[in-house]
Write an enzyme that holds these catalytic residues in place. Structure first.
Site, PDB file in Angstrom:
ATOM      1  N   GLY A  14      16.429 -71.306 -23.180  1.00  0.00           N
ATOM      2  CA  GLY A  14      16.072 -70.040 -23.813  1.00  0.00           C
ATOM      3  C   GLY A  14      16.831 -69.940 -25.127  1.00  0.00           C
ATOM      4  N   PHE A  24      14.295 -47.625 -52.310  1.00  0.00           N
ATOM      5  CA  PHE A  24      13.501 -48.690 -52.963  1.00  0.00           C
ATOM      6  C   PHE A  24      14.340 -49.915 -53.291  1.00  0.00           C
ATOM      7  CE2 PHE A  24      10.296 -45.385 -53.562  1.00  0.00           C
ATOM      8  CZ  PHE A  24       9.148 -46.098 -53.272  1.00  0.00           C
ATOM      9  N   GLN A  43      22.771 -53.843 -14.600  1.00  0.00           N
ATOM     10  CA  GLN A  43      22.133 -52.797 -15.403  1.00  0.00           C
ATOM     11  C   GLN A  43      20.747 -52.425 -14.880  1.00  0.00           C
ATOM     12  OE1 GLN A  43      20.699 -53.281 -19.790  1.00  0.00           O
ATOM     13  NE2 GLN A  43      22.477 -51.945 -19.817  1.00  0.00           N
ATOM     14  N   HIS A  95      17.476 -50.453 -16.173  1.00  0.00           N
ATOM     15  CA  HIS A  95      16.865 -49.985 -17.416  1.00  0.00           C
ATOM     16  C   HIS A  95      16.045 -48.737 -17.113  1.00  0.00           C
ATOM     17  CE1 HIS A  95      14.445 -49.856 -21.044  1.00  0.00           C
ATOM     18  NE2 HIS A  95      15.141 -50.845 -21.562  1.00  0.00           N
ATOM     19  N   LEU A 151       8.968 -54.178 -17.924  1.00  0.00           N
ATOM     20  CA  LEU A 151       9.715 -53.346 -18.862  1.00  0.00           C
ATOM     21  C   LEU A 151       8.830 -52.823 -19.982  1.00  0.00           C
ATOM     22  CD1 LEU A 151      12.671 -52.514 -19.792  1.00  0.00           C
ATOM     23  CD2 LEU A 151      12.459 -54.399 -21.386  1.00  0.00           C
ATOM     24  N   GLU A 154      13.219 -50.135 -24.851  1.00  0.00           N
ATOM     25  CA  GLU A 154      14.007 -48.988 -25.288  1.00  0.00           C
ATOM     26  C   GLU A 154      13.551 -48.521 -26.675  1.00  0.00           C
ATOM     27  OE1 GLU A 154      18.039 -49.074 -24.066  1.00  0.00           O
ATOM     28  OE2 GLU A 154      18.779 -48.495 -26.030  1.00  0.00           O
ATOM     29  N   ARG A 160      22.139 -46.948 -21.525  1.00  0.00           N
ATOM     30  CA  ARG A 160      21.194 -47.137 -20.417  1.00  0.00           C
ATOM     31  C   ARG A 160      21.755 -46.679 -19.074  1.00  0.00           C
ATOM     32  NH1 ARG A 160      18.771 -53.081 -22.094  1.00  0.00           N
ATOM     33  NH2 ARG A 160      17.512 -52.276 -23.794  1.00  0.00           N
ATOM     34  N   HIS A 201      17.559 -54.635 -14.590  1.00  0.00           N
ATOM     35  CA  HIS A 201      17.152 -55.237 -15.852  1.00  0.00           C
ATOM     36  C   HIS A 201      18.092 -56.325 -16.366  1.00  0.00           C
ATOM     37  CE1 HIS A 201      15.324 -55.609 -19.763  1.00  0.00           C
ATOM     38  NE2 HIS A 201      16.420 -55.234 -20.373  1.00  0.00           N
ATOM     39  N   ARG A 251      25.771 -52.844 -20.921  1.00  0.00           N
ATOM     40  CA  ARG A 251      25.352 -53.455 -22.177  1.00  0.00           C
ATOM     41  C   ARG A 251      24.462 -52.485 -22.938  1.00  0.00           C
ATOM     42  NH1 ARG A 251      20.646 -55.528 -23.803  1.00  0.00           N
ATOM     43  NH2 ARG A 251      19.523 -55.945 -21.887  1.00  0.00           N
TER      44      ARG A 251
END
Lengths: 248, 649
Positions: free
Chosen positions: B14, B130, B255, B257, B267, B270, B301, B369, B405
């Protein structure tokens, strides 16, 4: 009234001596919002422990689970049985190397495609960690993203008439990848390099325009527009500003 | 047994694994990556909302800098993080974003001029500068003082992973996909590679290396109901645990979520709330401002998930055949926004639950999550207790997240850790020897082939899928958002029983090749043991910190629990061993997070006294010396120059 679904599934394990491709039939009670991901897991866990297939994200994002569902290449995870007939036929994607049952080796094909089209930004510039990023206008970023959304599921290749005849054909996924880098101002490949890459019969001129790829793409990529862009660019040799095109 | 040698072995391809592989390849080393799936199918691809980095290009990010990002991260962690690691991360995140732009990520960019946005439920017009037109823009996320989350629509993980894999292909890095590492080859506390099963053929292969990194992601699937990909079954952390030498840290820090969709647990980012989405209850009443007047839907979270559960327990949930849920309202964001910047969310809702978010409410509930816990490593990413073994990304406890996290910090962590740990690993590898001890490899290989034979031929009658479901039920019922001693005891006892039955798992098919049931059975001991460590660690931790909420111990207890859980499981032992080490050197003293409420029990040491014991105590549990000494990356008390501390001076 709950239906009893009949799954007719292609079975073949190439690592098993004397195995022959055949169809096996499984029955399963339909439950609300049942999709093919859950259905196949239920079949494997209760009825066919050696059944092979691929799922990773089960959310339509990773591209692992494409298969032929009642004759059409699509993502199994987001196909609901309620949209299908009582009898559901599952076959592996054609074209790709079969690993077993419904599992095919899309990963190796796409890795090879990425090498063939040199699927990276061609630039002489070195990354400078102390400098600001190079600017890009947001419309260009969005247009690159529209082609970048390909999840390499292989549906377009499985549905492509040319690919079944010419195994080297880059297919919609390959051409879309080329388009993605043509759109990208960071990529410094010139007309000649692009021409050599796509102006052959395994490239954009191999496409016979049946556009099944566009019909089956689960991410609704703007394939028609991308092909048109590549063709025009190859024919005219004229620089077409990405911003002037309606892509996606 | 086939033996393959390589200088650097990376298990998991990954984002974290690939970035580390690239760092090693660029250092001139021979690198081999292994992956369960083709790299682009990795769970990194599923990350939607974005990556936090304090570029400060958007007008709502003005005044942002790494110190502010670091402050948000430490507070988000409920002071459980290693503050130096959080600092290394925050300092390097902007470089990582720019580097990814250089590699080809089509980040969304600043468009100068006015635009309408939703902030805290109200429509406002902001005016982008800008002068910053064309630079990388950012959206709002939870628990942050600034808009800091860089994104490509809601397909950020996908575009970053594709850009990374493109580079890996350009550099011609060897990738062997459909490979599952089953154990590490090691001797005298030195890792020499891994025993691997080919998921195409079923063959067992030894990969021998100078250095090995584990980057296989989290253990969310232990919970069954999880937003995670189905491959996130804790396979990498199990590699480390089964050595008996490497500790897993803070495994109880899990965690949930706020917005997993009901049903399917997929999911939605967020970024939905960052872009102005609201949480509603059964009466379609917006409840979050009542609980969290300041941050509202965009508290961290752990806090939002807790408040949602609290509100459901008050009888305000929406009843459904899939259990109670709440609503996420995105309707006011409009069709254009939902079909461009939140396009994947739109697709997910339409395809999986038949809800059109332009006109309908999305059913959501807190869902497992992220795994804050993982393989304990030092700031170089070097695993405790095992030389030559590195870990990074979600599988590691590096530990910038502590007990909670922040959204947008993990995807950013993968790339930053890949960059930093990859370099440290290259330095290590260049002075390491390749010990191609084939006899040793054969010994570890035989352990796995014996296990396979046992699974296929034993007389037991346990079904691996039923055991997997039992583990999930125990965690879901007893080790979820709100925890009590009584429930945790139930989980521990239940898992003890499960562990006793693992040896009776019998695989029903001996089909050659992939054999999916055998693959599951090879993972099940690791799943059961990690679940046990989660439950036992949660039972032992008699305080509430971040995502670990004990109803019977509601206070954050800095006097007794400002520490990190370390669990090792000796080979052949019935029980894991639990130890506790200081979280790391403190720079920001423990204090109030500014959201979430709750009580605190103050530390009775001074920061100086606390910091004095960190190095020795961590070393005692297996921390290797780091390339730079501890604390060198913390600019002391830089936070005093930032809000709210600056104003208090």
């Amino acid at each position: 009234m709950a239906r009893t679904l009949t799954f007719k599934i292609f079975r073949y394990n190439p690592t098993k001596d004397n195995d022959e491709p055949h169809i096996e039939t499984y029955e399963l009670e339909e439950t609300p919002r049942l999709n093919i991901f859950t259905a196949l897991h239920r079949i494997r866990e209760k009825q066919a422990p050696d059944l092979m297939y691929d799922f990773v994200c089960r959310a339509g994002i990773c591209g692992s689970c494409a298969m032929m569902i009642n004759g059409r290449p699509t993502l199994a995870c987001r196909t609901l049985t309620s949209d299908l007939t009582d009898t559901i036929e599952l076959y592996p994607l054609p074209f790709f190397k079969l690993l077993g049952d419904l599992s095919v080796d899309t990963g190796v094909w796409f890795h090879d495609m990425a090498k063939r089209v040199e699927s990276w930004v061609h630039t002489q510039k070195e990354f400078d960690p102390t400098a600001l990023e190079e600017r890009m206008d947001n419309d260009t970023a969005n247009k690159i993203y529209n082609s970048e959304r390909c999840i390499e599921c292989g549906c377009c290749i499985a549905g492509c008439a040319t690919a079944q005849v010419y195994p080297d054909f880059l297919g919609a996924a390959g051409l879309n990848r080329i388009g993605r880098f043509m759109f990208d101002p960071r990529d410094q490949r010139g007309e000649q390099e692009w021409f050599e890459l796509v102006s052959t019969d395994v490239g954009v001129f191999g496409c016979i325009g049946m556009m099944a790829c566009d019909d089956v793409c689960p991410k609704d990529l703007p394939l028609l527009e991308v092909f048109a862009y590549i063709r025009r660019k190859m024919n005219s040799g004229v620089k077409i500003a990405v911003k002037d095109l309606e892509v996606g | 047994m086939k033996v393959i040698t390589t200088e650097v072995l990376i298990i998991g391809a990954g984002l974290a694994g690939e970035r580390a592989a690239i760092a090693n390849a660029q250092a001139g080393l021979d690198v081999t990556m292994l992956s369960l799936v083709p790299p682009r199918r990795s769970h990194s691809a599923a990350a939607q909302g974005g990556m936090q980095a304090s570029l400060g290009n958007s007008v709502k990010g003005k005044g942002d800098n790494p110190t502010v990002h670091w402050l948000d991260t430490v507070k988000g962690s409920d002071w459980g993080a290693d503050q130096e690691v959080a600092r290394i991360f925050a300092d390097n995140a902007p470089i990582a974003m720019r580097e990814m732009a250089h590699f080809g990520v089509p980040w969304n960019r600043v468009e100068g001029g006015p635009r309408d946005v939703y902030i805290k439920g109200k429509k406002e017009t902001i005016v982008e500068d800008f002068d910053n037109e064309g630079l990388i823009t950012a959206r709002d996320f939870g628990g942050t003082a600034k808009w800091r989350t860089c994104y490509t629509a809601d397909g950020t993980g996908h575009t970053v992973l594709y850009a990374m894999d493109n580079l890996a292909i350009q550099l011609d890095i060897t990738i062997h996909d459909r490979m599952e590492a089953l154990s590490l080859i090691h001797k005298d506390g030195v890792c020499m590679g891994a025993i691997v099963r080919c998921l195409r053929t079923g063959d067992i292969i030894a990969y021998m290396s100078k250095a090995t990194a584990i980057a296989t992601g989290g253990y969310g699937r232990l919970y069954g109901e999880s937003t995670n990909a189905i491959i996130n079954e804790g396979t990498g952390s199990w590699l480390a645990l089964q050595t008996g030498k490497v500790p897993l840290a803070n495994m109880e820090a899990v965690q949930f979520h706020p917005t997993g969709i009901v049903p399917t647990d997929i999911l939605v980012t967020e970024g939905c709330r960052g872009d102005g989405g609201l949480l509603l209850d059964v009466d379609e009443y917006r409840f979050m401002p009542d609980y969290e007047p300041e941050k509202q839907e965009l508290a961290s979270r752990d806090v939002v998930s807790r408040r949602m559960k609290e509100h459901i327990l008050k009888g305000k949930g929406v009843k459904s055949s899939y259990g109670e849920h709440l609503w996420l309202d995105l309707r006011h964001l409009g069709e254009k926004h939902l079909t461009t910047k939140l396009r994947e969310v739109y697709d997910i809702c339409m395809y999986f639950i038949g809800v059109n978010p332009i006109t309908e409410l999305i059913p959501v509930r807190p869902t497992q999550h992220y795994s804050m816990g993982g393989i304990r490593v030092n700031k170089d990413g070097h695993a405790y207790g095992m030389k030559g073994l590195f870990a990074l990304g979600e599988v590691a406890n590096w530990d910038m997240h502590g007990f909670n996290r922040l959204g947008g910090n993990s995807l950013a962590e993968t790339v930053v850790a890949g960059m930093i740990v990859g370099e440290k690993m290259a330095t290590y590898t260049k002075s390491a020897e390749l010990i191609a001890d084939v006899t040793l490899a054969e010994k570890f290989g035989k352990e796995q082939t014996d296990l396979i034979t046992h699974l296929l031929e034993n007389e037991g009658s346990e079904n691996v899928y039923e055991i997997r479901d039992e583990i999930a039920e125990l965690l879901k019922d007893h080790v979820h958002i709100f925890r009590t001693g009584e429930n945790l005891e139930k989980a521990v006892n239940g898992l003890k029983d499960v562990l006793g039955r693992i040896k009776n798992v019998k695989v029903r098919t001996s089909a050659p090749g992939m054999n999916p049931e055998l693959s599951q059975a090879l993972r099940i001991e690791g799943m059961a043991k990690q679940a046990y460590i989660i439950a036992k660690g949660a039972l032992l931790r008699t305080e509430s910190r971040g995502a670990h909420t004990r109803e019977d111990y509601p206070a954050r207890d800095d006097k007794n629990w400002l520490n990190r859980t370390l669990a090792t499981w000796a080979v052949g032992a019935d029980e894991p061993e639990f130890n506790y080490e200081p979280v790391g050197q403190l720079d920001l003293p423990p204090g109030d997070r500014g959201y979430g409420g709750g009580q605190m029990i103050d530390m009775d040491l001074t920061v100086k006294e606390y910091n004095a014991k960190v190095d020795a105590e961590q070393t005692a549990f297996g921390k290797h010396p780091t390339i730079e000494p501890m604390g060198t990356r913390i600019p002391k008390e830089a936070w005093r120059e930032e809000s709210p501390y600056k104003d208090a001076k």
